[in-house]
Structure formats: structure tokens, C-alpha cells
Design a protein around this motif. Structure first.
Motif, PDB file in Angstrom:
ATOM      1  N   ALA A  60      31.919  34.630  36.743  1.00 54.55           N
ATOM      2  CA  ALA A  60      30.806  33.747  37.963  1.00 54.55           C
ATOM      3  C   ALA A  60      29.741  34.216  36.854  1.00 54.55           C
ATOM      4  O   ALA A  60      29.077  34.631  36.380  1.00 54.55           O
ATOM      5  CB  ALA A  60      31.101  34.881  38.358  1.00 54.55           C
ATOM      6  N   PRO A  61      28.444  33.033  37.446  1.00 60.74           N
ATOM      7  CA  PRO A  61      27.702  33.067  37.058  1.00 60.74           C
ATOM      8  C   PRO A  61      26.447  34.079  36.749  1.00 60.74           C
ATOM      9  O   PRO A  61      26.360  34.725  37.845  1.00 60.74           O
ATOM     10  CB  PRO A  61      26.299  32.460  37.654  1.00 60.74           C
ATOM     11  CG  PRO A  61      27.958  31.201  37.650  1.00 60.74           C
ATOM     12  CD  PRO A  61      29.011  32.004  38.537  1.00 60.74           C
ATOM     13  N   HIS A  62      25.829  34.693  35.951  1.00 66.36           N
ATOM     14  CA  HIS A  62      24.923  35.721  35.506  1.00 66.36           C
ATOM     15  C   HIS A  62      23.679  35.168  35.520  1.00 66.36           C
ATOM     16  O   HIS A  62      23.230  34.762  35.334  1.00 66.36           O
ATOM     17  CB  HIS A  62      24.815  36.637  34.042  1.00 66.36           C
ATOM     18  CG  HIS A  62      25.898  37.483  34.568  1.00 66.36           C
ATOM     19  ND1 HIS A  62      27.419  36.740  34.069  1.00 66.36           N
ATOM     20  CD2 HIS A  62      26.743  38.891  34.593  1.00 66.36           C
ATOM     21  CE1 HIS A  62      28.459  37.629  34.022  1.00 66.36           C
ATOM     22  NE2 HIS A  62      28.174  39.025  34.335  1.00 66.36           N
ATOM     23  N   LEU A  63      22.511  35.577  37.237  1.00 63.20           N
ATOM     24  CA  LEU A  63      21.368  34.802  37.044  1.00 63.20           C
ATOM     25  C   LEU A  63      20.968  35.978  37.292  1.00 63.20           C
ATOM     26  O   LEU A  63      20.688  36.956  38.321  1.00 63.20           O
ATOM     27  CB  LEU A  63      21.855  33.853  38.369  1.00 63.20           C
ATOM     28  CG  LEU A  63      22.655  32.633  37.732  1.00 63.20           C
ATOM     29  CD1 LEU A  63      22.749  31.784  39.021  1.00 63.20           C
ATOM     30  CD2 LEU A  63      21.901  31.516  36.611  1.00 63.20           C
ATOM     31  N   PRO A  64      18.980  35.867  37.500  1.00 59.93           N
ATOM     32  CA  PRO A  64      18.705  36.809  37.717  1.00 59.93           C
ATOM     33  C   PRO A  64      18.660  36.537  39.759  1.00 59.93           C
ATOM     34  O   PRO A  64      19.115  35.933  40.083  1.00 59.93           O
ATOM     35  CB  PRO A  64      16.783  36.273  37.312  1.00 59.93           C
ATOM     36  CG  PRO A  64      17.153  35.473  36.583  1.00 59.93           C
ATOM     37  CD  PRO A  64      18.715  34.798  36.375  1.00 59.93           C
ATOM     38  N   ASP A  65      18.304  38.064  40.274  1.00 61.90           N
ATOM     39  CA  ASP A  65      18.383  37.969  41.638  1.00 61.90           C
ATOM     40  C   ASP A  65      17.490  37.180  41.486  1.00 61.90           C
ATOM     41  O   ASP A  65      15.613  35.804  41.931  1.00 61.90           O
ATOM     42  CB  ASP A  65      17.589  39.142  42.093  1.00 61.90           C
ATOM     43  CG  ASP A  65      18.844  40.267  41.712  1.00 61.90           C
ATOM     44  OD1 ASP A  65      19.498  40.107  41.054  1.00 61.90           O
ATOM     45  OD2 ASP A  65      17.913  41.443  41.270  1.00 61.90           O
ATOM     46  N   GLY A  66      17.760  35.915  42.760  1.00 62.54           N
ATOM     47  CA  GLY A  66      17.071  34.658  43.898  1.00 62.54           C
ATOM     48  C   GLY A  66      17.298  33.541  43.155  1.00 62.54           C
ATOM     49  O   GLY A  66      16.651  32.532  43.760  1.00 62.54           O
ATOM     50  N   TRP A  67      17.747  33.722  41.597  1.00 62.40           N
ATOM     51  CA  TRP A  67      17.349  32.526  41.043  1.00 62.40           C
ATOM     52  C   TRP A  67      17.750  30.929  41.866  1.00 62.40           C
ATOM     53  O   TRP A  67      17.312  30.021  41.604  1.00 62.40           O
ATOM     54  CB  TRP A  67      18.310  32.277  39.689  1.00 62.40           C
ATOM     55  CG  TRP A  67      17.839  31.496  38.548  1.00 62.40           C
ATOM     56  CD1 TRP A  67      18.619  30.443  38.449  1.00 62.40           C
ATOM     57  CD2 TRP A  67      16.857  31.337  38.159  1.00 62.40           C
ATOM     58  NE1 TRP A  67      18.278  29.811  37.453  1.00 62.40           N
ATOM     59  CE2 TRP A  67      16.525  30.129  37.347  1.00 62.40           C
ATOM     60  CE3 TRP A  67      15.134  32.442  37.947  1.00 62.40           C
ATOM     61  CZ2 TRP A  67      16.371  30.014  36.353  1.00 62.40           C
ATOM     62  CZ3 TRP A  67      14.956  31.966  37.179  1.00 62.40           C
ATOM     63  CH2 TRP A  67      14.869  30.950  35.978  1.00 62.40           C
ATOM     64  N   LEU A  68      18.331  31.008  42.355  1.00 61.52           N
ATOM     65  CA  LEU A  68      19.592  29.878  43.307  1.00 61.52           C
ATOM     66  C   LEU A  68      18.688  29.154  45.225  1.00 61.52           C
ATOM     67  O   LEU A  68      18.849  29.056  45.143  1.00 61.52           O
ATOM     68  CB  LEU A  68      20.311  29.520  43.613  1.00 61.52           C
ATOM     69  CG  LEU A  68      21.622  29.994  42.020  1.00 61.52           C
ATOM     70  CD1 LEU A  68      23.354  30.109  42.730  1.00 61.52           C
ATOM     71  CD2 LEU A  68      21.689  28.954  41.197  1.00 61.52           C
TER      72      LEU A  68
END
Length: 421
Positions: free
Chosen positions: A390-398
Motif C-alpha cells: 500500500a502506498p505510503h503518502l502524506p495525509d491528503g496527498w491524493l
């Protein structure tokens, strides 16, 4: 060993002013593509060149077997055996004078074309790092990393996560291209974050508009990491989408000379990028160069020949590190890769993993059955594929393809402690 598919001798691939007479690139790999390993791969690549390229002075400026160059080769625009890129280095660490980062960009005296991969998230810092490298004469080619899937990078908005933010991506690439001046800049990216967030075609157009000389595509998403099969059709779509003047470099699942020829033929890419496939197998570049120039394949090395490569690699690493014990620790992962598939017992492998000197390494290698031919199990895929993550991204990045002010304020965190990551 079967001959590779018939392939015409390739024309030189142009990456800005650079001419790649063999369309192959060693991918940056953290903790792997240091100067000794790059030298090994490049020398094997040069050994696979056809006579007409060898006689053009490729071997005229060769260091001795201990890796000390007799004199520095003349730098030029020609890369006879392709490009061999450094480990990824962080632009902020470079600008701030981090000692280990500067060691990583220290060129091998034998390198004709110096290729460095930069990572960063701040356009001003990236531009400054590029200017420093250019002004100090340390680089002939700059590659920008937008493909790293490692969570410590992507969860802060860097690496493979960054092209989703089109404004930031455009600012970064434009800033580096301007700062690099006549030094060609390429970008390395993935298909996207996942199948629902594909970025490579939009990002490629942005990169073309910014003036890049080439685009490398690892034909997997961030979510795939290194699992499954690379989607070579995306490389073909990229080649169709960007102008011919921009080189397209295909990456993913090239583990043999035959794979390299097939990628070029099926995708139309200008060059192939090799990463995991050469771990413990630097002679893969000889095999790929021969295949791309239409030369017949060679048999794989015996264990005795592999042992000679291991010892050469170790000697060069000692010289590079300046510390024999540290160099032997660095060699442990390489020795494991070199021995893959050979009939070497667990005790012997364990003992080799504990060596602390060149003499000890030599003694333990000579105790093996060195007449073994190269095993079938040593061919094919290398590296840990793993599964999807699962992609690890900053909160709300997408939430948006543009940076919010809050996200912009947090971007500096993506560069802390990432050098070589």
C-alpha cells in the motif's frame, strides 16, 4: 547458451550532447552502485564492445588491476559502453557539505562520462546542488529521482509520490535544467502511484517542456514496488508520446542480453536501464552490450572466474573505503549475490560472510570447488521482488494534483536523513 535474437548494431543514442554507443544504463542503487561496482560493470560492458568501437580508444586509458588509474581519460561526449550512474544522493546533503554525500559523488578516475542521480523536493536546493556539481566539474549528466518507492521517501512526498503534484514536479525539473546549463538532465519515474493514479504521461510532457534530454521509465507503479511483471507497453506508449529528440530509457525486468534486445524491439525505447539484474553479476553488461551489437552470447563464468571478480571487487572497495574491515563488511551482500546458484555449503557461505581481510577472503574462496560451471539457477531474475505494498503518502496527498500551502510547508521533511536512500 543460446544466441540472442538477431539485432542490428545500434546507432549512437543521443542524450543531449552525450552519445551512447551502447544503449544501456546502470541504474542507481543505494548501497550498490558505488565507484568500485560501477567500474566493474563498465569494464565488463567495454569488454563486450565490437572491435571497431574498442579500437576507437575505449581502452587507451585503463587503470591497473588494483583500480588505480594511470592517468585520467579525456572526458568527452562519447559513452562507448553506456552510462553508469552513481547511487542516489540528496541535494540538501550535498549543498550542506555532508561528508558521506560528497564521498558518494567522488568520481572514479576512469570514468569518461560522470553521471550523478540527485534526489530532492525543493527546487531552489535542487538547482543549487546541480550548479555546484557542474561548476566543480563533477558531472556530465544529471538524473533526477522520481521513482524511489521506499516508504521513508514517499510518505513525505518524495520519490515516486512526487510526480502526482504537477506544479512541484514542473518547478523542480525546470529549476535543475536551468541550473545545469549545457549538462543534460534526465528524469527517472514510475508509471504512477497505483493503477488509479497514473502519472507518467502527464509528467513526461512536463519534463519535455522543461527541456530534459531523456526520460527513464520503470514500468511499474509505486504500489508494485518490484513485484509482478513490468508493463513494457507503457514504455512503448511513452516512446510514442514524446518527441524523438528526447531519449526514452526503458527499465524493468532486464535480466539478460536477450531481455535487452526484446525490450528495444517491442517498445522502441532508445536504451535499457539495468538495476537488480546485475547484482552479483556485473558481467551482465558485457552480455547486454554484445547482444545489442548483434554479437553471439558467451558462456557464464565458472566459480573460479567469479572468485577472481569477487577479489578484484574487494580490492577496489578497500581502496575506495580506505578501511579494510569496513570494506569487507560492505562486500558481504555482494558475495552472497555472486555465489547465487553455485553449490557452496552453508558453512562455507557463513564463513565467507564473516571475513575481515582480503587475505581471509582469498583463502576461503580458494577452498571452494572452483571448477563449477555457471549454474542455471544463477541466471534470470535477481533481487527481492516481494509483493505489492500500500502506498505510503502524506495525509491528503491524493486529494489534489497541486500542492496545498500546508503540504508545501512540510516538504522540507522529505529530505532529512535520506542521502543514498
Amino acid at each position: 547458451m543460446s544466441a540472442p535474437p538477431a539485432a542490428p548494431a545500434p546507432r549512437a543514442v543521443e542524450v543531449g550532447p552525450l552519445r551512447l554507443w551502447s544503449p544501456v544504463v546502470l541504474a542507481p542503487m543505494a548501497g550498490v552502485t558505488d565507484a568500485p561496482f560501477r567500474r566493474l560493470c563498465r569494464r565488463f560492458g567495454e569488454s563486450g564492445l565490437p572491435p571497431e568501437l574498442r579500437s576507437a580508444g575505449v581502452d587507451a586509458e585503463r587503470g591497473d588491476e588494483d583500480g588505480a588509474a594511470r592517468r585520467r581519460p579525456v572526458r568527452g561526449v562519447d559513452a562507448p559502453a553506456g552510462l553508469y550512474v552513481t547511487e542516489m544522493v540528496t541535494s540538501r546533503a550535498l549543498v550542506e557539505g555532508n561528508e558521506e554525500t560528497w564521498r558518494m559523488v567522488r568520481p572514479d578516475p576512469e570514468e569518461r562520462v560522470r553521471s550523478v542521480q540527485l534526489y530532492g523536493v525543493d527546487p531552489a536546493t535542487m538547482a543549487r546542488a546541480a550548479r555546484i556539481l557542474v561548476e566543480r566539474g563533477l558531472v556530465d549528466h544529471i538524473d533526477l529521482n522520481f521513482g524511489c518507492p521506499v516508504p521513508k521517501v514517499t510518505r513525505k512526498g518524495g520519490g515516486a509520490a512526487l510526480p502526482w503534484k504537477r506544479d512541484l514536479f514542473a518547478d523542480l525539473v525546470s529549476a535543475v535544467v536551468r541550473a545545469a546549463a549545457d549538462v543534460p538532465v534526465t528524469v527517472k519515474m514510475r508509471i504512477g502511484i497505483d493503477d488509479a493514479h497514473v502519472t507518467y504521461l502527464d509528467a513526461s510532457q512536463i519534463a519535455v517542456d522543461a527541456g530534459v534530454a531523456g526520460i527513464g521509465l520503470h514500468a511499474r507503479t509505486q504500489m508494485q514496488h518490484y513485484s509482478g511483471q513490468a508493463d513494457w507497453s507503457s514504455i512503448a506508449r511513452l516512446r510514442d508520446a514524446v518527441p524523438e529528440r528526447v531519449a526514452v530509457l526503458g527499465n524493468g525486468d532486464v535480466f539478460s542480453g536477450e531481455d535487452a534486445v526484446r525490450m528495444v524491439e517491442t517498445t522502441g525505447c532508445d536504451a535499457v536501464v539495468v538495476g537488480r539484474g546485475c547484482q552479483g553479476r556485473p558481467w551482465l553488461f558485457r552480455d547486454i552490450v554484445r547482444a545489442l551489437h548483434g554479437l553471439p552470447a558467451l558462456e557464464g563464468p565458472t566459480l573460479g572466474e567469479v572468485a577472481e571478480v569477487v577479489e578484484r571487487h574487494a580490492r577496489w572497495t578497500v581502496l575506495d573505503q580506505g578501511d579494510e574491515r569496513r570494506a569487507m563488511r560492505e562486500m558481504r551482500k555482494h558475495v552472497g549475490w555472486y555465489l547465487r546458484g553455485f553449490a557452496v555449503g552453508g558453512t562455507a557461505r557463513r564463513d565467507l560472510n564473516l571475513v575481515s581481510s582480503l587475505e581471509e577472503l582469498h583463502e576461503r574462496l580458494q577452498a571452494l570447488d572452483l571448477d563449477q560451471p555457471f549454474p542455471r539457477a544463477g541466471e534470470g531474475r535477481r533481487g527481492r521482488a516481494g509483493g505489492e505494498k500500500a502506498p505510503h503518502l502524506p495525509d491528503g496527498w491524493l486529494d489534489s494534483p497541486r500542492l496545498s500551502e500546508a503540504e508545501r510547508a512540510q516538504l522540507h521533511l522529505a529530505e532529512i536523513g535520506v542521502s543514498g536512500g
